[in-house]
Motif scaffolding. Structure first.
Motif, PDB file in Angstrom:
ATOM      1  N   LEU A   1     -13.611   3.422   3.885  1.00  0.00           N
ATOM      2  CA  LEU A   1     -14.828   3.153   2.927  1.00  0.00           C
ATOM      3  C   LEU A   1     -14.025   2.971   1.712  1.00  0.00           C
ATOM      4  O   LEU A   1     -14.978   1.967   0.725  1.00  0.00           O
ATOM      5  CB  LEU A   1     -16.106   4.513   2.995  1.00  0.00           C
ATOM      6  CG  LEU A   1     -15.866   5.612   3.823  1.00  0.00           C
ATOM      7  CD1 LEU A   1     -17.144   6.187   3.797  1.00  0.00           C
ATOM      8  CD2 LEU A   1     -17.710   4.348   4.781  1.00  0.00           C
ATOM      9  N   ILE A   2     -13.463   4.073   1.123  1.00  0.00           N
ATOM     10  CA  ILE A   2     -12.738   3.761   0.173  1.00  0.00           C
ATOM     11  C   ILE A   2     -12.037   2.095   0.001  1.00  0.00           C
ATOM     12  O   ILE A   2     -12.069   1.457  -1.476  1.00  0.00           O
ATOM     13  CB  ILE A   2     -11.628   4.575  -0.560  1.00  0.00           C
ATOM     14  CG1 ILE A   2     -11.941   5.887  -0.443  1.00  0.00           C
ATOM     15  CG2 ILE A   2     -10.816   3.900  -1.325  1.00  0.00           C
ATOM     16  CD1 ILE A   2     -10.881   6.875  -0.907  1.00  0.00           C
ATOM     17  N   ALA A   3     -11.239   1.473   0.855  1.00  0.00           N
ATOM     18  CA  ALA A   3     -10.231   0.247   1.330  1.00  0.00           C
ATOM     19  C   ALA A   3     -11.874  -0.916   0.477  1.00  0.00           C
ATOM     20  O   ALA A   3     -11.715  -2.253   0.050  1.00  0.00           O
ATOM     21  CB  ALA A   3      -9.548   0.078   2.409  1.00  0.00           C
ATOM     22  N   GLY A   4     -13.082  -0.838   1.684  1.00  0.00           N
ATOM     23  CA  GLY A   4     -14.289  -1.975   1.705  1.00  0.00           C
ATOM     24  C   GLY A   4     -14.645  -1.757   0.032  1.00  0.00           C
ATOM     25  O   GLY A   4     -14.831  -2.390   0.120  1.00  0.00           O
ATOM     26  N   TYR A   5     -15.133  -0.635   0.136  1.00  0.00           N
ATOM     27  CA  TYR A   5     -15.991  -1.013  -1.439  1.00  0.00           C
ATOM     28  C   TYR A   5     -15.048  -0.932  -2.921  1.00  0.00           C
ATOM     29  O   TYR A   5     -15.758  -1.410  -3.328  1.00  0.00           O
ATOM     30  CB  TYR A   5     -16.390   0.766  -1.361  1.00  0.00           C
ATOM     31  CG  TYR A   5     -17.525   0.869  -2.898  1.00  0.00           C
ATOM     32  CD1 TYR A   5     -18.899   0.146  -2.434  1.00  0.00           C
ATOM     33  CD2 TYR A   5     -17.218   1.699  -3.945  1.00  0.00           C
ATOM     34  CE1 TYR A   5     -19.505   0.576  -3.526  1.00  0.00           C
ATOM     35  CE2 TYR A   5     -17.703   1.720  -4.803  1.00  0.00           C
ATOM     36  CZ  TYR A   5     -19.461   1.035  -4.897  1.00  0.00           C
ATOM     37  OH  TYR A   5     -20.421   1.270  -5.280  1.00  0.00           O
ATOM     38  N   VAL A   6     -13.472   0.089  -2.681  1.00  0.00           N
ATOM     39  CA  VAL A   6     -13.051  -0.334  -3.985  1.00  0.00           C
ATOM     40  C   VAL A   6     -13.020  -1.766  -4.347  1.00  0.00           C
ATOM     41  O   VAL A   6     -12.668  -2.392  -4.615  1.00  0.00           O
ATOM     42  CB  VAL A   6     -12.520   0.586  -4.658  1.00  0.00           C
ATOM     43  CG1 VAL A   6     -11.583   0.223  -5.296  1.00  0.00           C
ATOM     44  CG2 VAL A   6     -12.704   1.808  -4.384  1.00  0.00           C
ATOM     45  N   GLY A   7     -12.416  -2.246  -3.090  1.00  0.00           N
ATOM     46  CA  GLY A   7     -11.539  -4.129  -2.931  1.00  0.00           C
ATOM     47  C   GLY A   7      -9.803  -3.650  -3.478  1.00  0.00           C
ATOM     48  O   GLY A   7      -9.528  -2.397  -4.207  1.00  0.00           O
ATOM     49  N   GLY A   8      -9.852  -5.186  -4.325  1.00  0.00           N
ATOM     50  CA  GLY A   8      -8.507  -5.261  -5.258  1.00  0.00           C
ATOM     51  C   GLY A   8      -7.333  -4.504  -4.221  1.00  0.00           C
ATOM     52  O   GLY A   8      -7.007  -4.620  -3.291  1.00  0.00           O
ATOM     53  N   PHE A   9      -6.905  -4.273  -5.663  1.00  0.00           N
ATOM     54  CA  PHE A   9      -5.087  -3.427  -4.905  1.00  0.00           C
ATOM     55  C   PHE A   9      -5.330  -2.279  -4.328  1.00  0.00           C
ATOM     56  O   PHE A   9      -4.642  -2.355  -3.835  1.00  0.00           O
ATOM     57  CB  PHE A   9      -4.567  -2.822  -6.557  1.00  0.00           C
ATOM     58  CG  PHE A   9      -3.426  -1.953  -6.296  1.00  0.00           C
ATOM     59  CD1 PHE A   9      -2.241  -2.612  -5.538  1.00  0.00           C
ATOM     60  CD2 PHE A   9      -3.700  -0.859  -6.070  1.00  0.00           C
ATOM     61  CE1 PHE A   9      -1.147  -2.450  -5.939  1.00  0.00           C
ATOM     62  CE2 PHE A   9      -1.977  -0.466  -6.165  1.00  0.00           C
ATOM     63  CZ  PHE A   9      -0.843  -1.038  -5.806  1.00  0.00           C
ATOM     64  N   MET A  10      -6.567  -1.812  -4.856  1.00  0.00           N
ATOM     65  CA  MET A  10      -7.043  -0.207  -3.478  1.00  0.00           C
ATOM     66  C   MET A  10      -6.581  -0.777  -2.339  1.00  0.00           C
ATOM     67  O   MET A  10      -5.851  -0.072  -1.034  1.00  0.00           O
ATOM     68  CB  MET A  10      -7.908   0.565  -4.044  1.00  0.00           C
ATOM     69  CG  MET A  10      -7.868   2.043  -3.561  1.00  0.00           C
ATOM     70  SD  MET A  10      -6.396   2.860  -3.524  1.00  0.00           S
ATOM     71  CE  MET A  10      -6.403   3.146  -5.343  1.00  0.00           C
ATOM     72  N   ASP A  11      -7.254  -1.706  -1.885  1.00  0.00           N
ATOM     73  CA  ASP A  11      -7.339  -2.078  -0.687  1.00  0.00           C
ATOM     74  C   ASP A  11      -6.764  -2.953  -0.004  1.00  0.00           C
ATOM     75  O   ASP A  11      -6.119  -2.505   1.781  1.00  0.00           O
ATOM     76  CB  ASP A  11      -8.747  -4.153  -0.847  1.00  0.00           C
ATOM     77  CG  ASP A  11      -9.126  -4.037   1.051  1.00  0.00           C
ATOM     78  OD1 ASP A  11      -9.346  -3.614   1.567  1.00  0.00           O
ATOM     79  OD2 ASP A  11      -9.618  -5.262   0.448  1.00  0.00           O
TER      80      ASP A  11
END
Length: 309
Positions: A129-139
């Motif tokens: 959920l975090i990777a898909g929603y936040v995107g960018g560096f976190m993804d």
């Protein structure tokens, strides 16, 4: 719409006019009856193991060492003091009841699955959920972590962990939880990347909803079906992995009646006492196949693109 209702009405009328064998066959095709029966037996055996097992799974009777199943009547005719009912599926190399050990092994499997799968689902779903929603560096960071983790040799890690920490039930649960979470991250992230572009998510953001609320109230319900299907399919793999670890000595320690360990202990006697490995292996096969069939049925049921029911 009218044509579809007419088709459904015609199908229902045809079902009512069909013979009893045809109705049974239709029910078995439409619903996962046999897999549910196998899984129900697994749950009953695991929950009520002390009540349904005919003997103590740890009790050794050397006089019944490698005793055959009950249909070997010539052998049991010589065992007047025990009778054929004392070891229905035979005994292992130290006289322990194979059926009782299989029943108690179901309890071990349920305990391992409950802890390891719950942990893996929570960690994998959260990271997806975090990777898909936040995107960018976190993804990028989370997905590279998943790639590295999937590239690690799991069996080798398990062997090293057992050598360093010692074999235990909790260690196996932890290892299987570590083995599970990565696959959930990939699937959940893919679903979130699609769902976060939907209009209702954009409207929630415009209304001032916090990111946590958007994820939990608007995106998570959309990926629940995917999570359920993946969970069902992963359960069978977890059972096989636990059995493999126990078979190579990196799993649940003896004399705990784990299915993989039972097969491992009986492999030296497979030519003289085949029942000590065949029946626990058959239990593993039936449960894994039932879970795979149930997972396929749920995938076809929940995914409109694959719906065949």
């Amino acid at each position: 719409m009218t044509d579809r209702l007419s088709q459904m009405a015609g199908r229902d009328a045809g079902f009512m006019a069909a013979s009893a064998p045809a109705k049974v066959w239709y029910a078995f095709r439409r619903w996962p009856i046999l897999p549910l029966i196998v899984l129900a037996l697994l749950v009953i055996a695991g929950v009520f193991a002390p009540l349904v097992s005919p003997n103590d799974p740890l009790k050794q009777e050397l006089t019944l060492r490698n005793a055959p199943p009950f249909w070997y009547t010539e052998y049991w005719a010589e065992q007047d003091e025990f009778g054929a009912g004392s070891r229905i599926l035979g005994a292992d190399h130290v006289g322990r009841d194979v059926l009782s050990r299989i029943i108690h092994g179901a309890r071990i499997s349920l305990q391992v699955l409950a802890v390891s799968l719950t942990t893996g689902v929570l960690i994998g779903t959260s990271l997806g959920l975090i990777a898909g929603y936040v995107g960018g560096f976190m993804d990028e960071l989370i997905m590279r972590l998943v790639d590295v983790w999937l590239a690690l040799p799991f069996v080798l890690i398990a062997l090293v962990a057992v050598i360093v920490l010692g074999a235990s039930l909790w260690l196996v649960m932890g290892l299987l939880a570590m083995f599970t979470w990565a696959s959930f991250v990939r699937y959940v992230r893919g679903e979130v990347l699609s769902l976060k572009e939907r209009d209702y998510v954009a409207l929630a953001k415009v209304a001032g909803a916090a990111n946590a609320r958007v994820i939990l109230r608007h995106i998570l319900p959309g990926v629940l079906n995917t999570i359920i299907v993946i969970t069902t399919l992963r359960v069978g793999q977890l059972i096989l992995t636990e059995a493999t670890l126990s078979f190579i000595g990196a799993g649940i320690p003896a004399p705990t009646p784990a299915w993989g360990l039972i097969v491992s202990e009986g492999r030296s006697y497979v030519t003289t006492a085949w029942w000590s490995t065949f029946f626990p292996g058959l239990a593993i096969f039936l449960v894994v196949m039932a879970l795979n069939f149930l997972g396929d049925w749920m995938r076809d049921r929940f995914d409109p693109r694959l719906r065949q029911l």
